[in-house]
Write a protein that holds these residues in place. Sequence first.
Motif, short mmCIF file in Angstrom:
data_model
loop_
_atom_site.label_atom_id
_atom_site.label_comp_id
_atom_site.label_asym_id
_atom_site.label_seq_id
_atom_site.Cartn_x
_atom_site.Cartn_y
_atom_site.Cartn_z
N HIS A 1 0.87 -1.18 0.00
CA HIS A 1 0.00 0.00 0.00
C HIS A 1 0.90 1.22 0.00
O HIS A 1 1.71 1.40 0.91
N PRO B 1 -10.29 15.69 -10.82
CA PRO B 1 -10.84 14.38 -11.22
C PRO B 1 -10.27 13.84 -12.54
O PRO B 1 -9.90 12.66 -12.60
N LEU C 1 -6.80 12.54 -11.82
CA LEU C 1 -6.82 11.29 -11.06
C LEU C 1 -7.10 10.11 -11.98
O LEU C 1 -6.44 9.07 -11.87
N GLU C 2 -8.03 10.26 -12.90
CA GLU C 2 -8.31 9.19 -13.85
C GLU C 2 -7.09 8.89 -14.71
O GLU C 2 -6.75 7.73 -14.97
N LYS D 1 -4.37 6.99 -12.78
CA LYS D 1 -4.63 5.55 -12.67
C LYS D 1 -4.05 4.81 -13.87
O LYS D 1 -3.39 3.78 -13.73
N GLU E 1 -5.34 -1.48 -7.21
CA GLU E 1 -6.34 -0.46 -6.87
C GLU E 1 -5.65 0.88 -6.80
O GLU E 1 -4.48 0.97 -6.42
N CYS E 2 -6.40 1.93 -7.15
CA CYS E 2 -5.86 3.29 -7.08
C CYS E 2 -7.01 4.26 -6.89
O CYS E 2 -8.04 4.16 -7.56
N SER E 3 -6.83 5.18 -5.97
CA SER E 3 -7.80 6.25 -5.77
C SER E 3 -7.09 7.37 -5.01
O SER E 3 -5.93 7.22 -4.63
N GLY E 4 -7.79 8.44 -4.78
CA GLY E 4 -7.15 9.52 -4.06
C GLY E 4 -8.05 10.71 -3.87
O GLY E 4 -9.24 10.68 -4.20
N GLU E 5 -7.45 11.75 -3.37
CA GLU E 5 -8.12 13.02 -3.15
C GLU E 5 -7.30 14.11 -3.82
O GLU E 5 -6.35 13.81 -4.54
N VAL F 1 -2.68 10.36 -3.30
CA VAL F 1 -3.24 9.17 -3.93
C VAL F 1 -2.81 7.94 -3.12
O VAL F 1 -1.77 7.93 -2.47
N HIS F 2 -3.66 6.92 -3.18
CA HIS F 2 -3.39 5.61 -2.57
C HIS F 2 -3.25 4.60 -3.71
O HIS F 2 -4.07 4.61 -4.63
#
Length: 137
Positions: A18, A32, A35-36, A39, A55-59, A63-64
Amino acid sequence: MATQHRKGSHSVFSVRLHFIFVTHYRRKAITPPMLERLKAMFTQVCSTMDCELLECSGEADHVHLLVDFHPKQSISAVVGCLKSSTSRMLKKEFPGEVRKWYITQSFWSGSYYVASTGGAPIEKLKEYIKNQEEPKV
């Protein structure tokens, strides 16, 4: 979901890491669409390093990533490639958004977070190792 093991020439492994990457000065620079695109970039870079982005996401400011890691790589080498290539590509593909926050600085902070994930809890592993049958003379 069963743990998927991968095979190397002389090893069988399952290493899931992680990662958290933070923008420089923790500025809320990620939109947004960025972020896409990140990924897709992370997926591509992981693939070139024999890793897999699970998996990948964030604010707006971080990002995580959950990465199926190949142990022939070093963690710092993977992080370096992920951060440097995505920073370079974001500056090229989103010049207006990135320039608003960063002119000379890198997009990502110099630091990062990484932790291993999954598997048995540490106490269970310790117990398992401790209870191994000792060799007989």
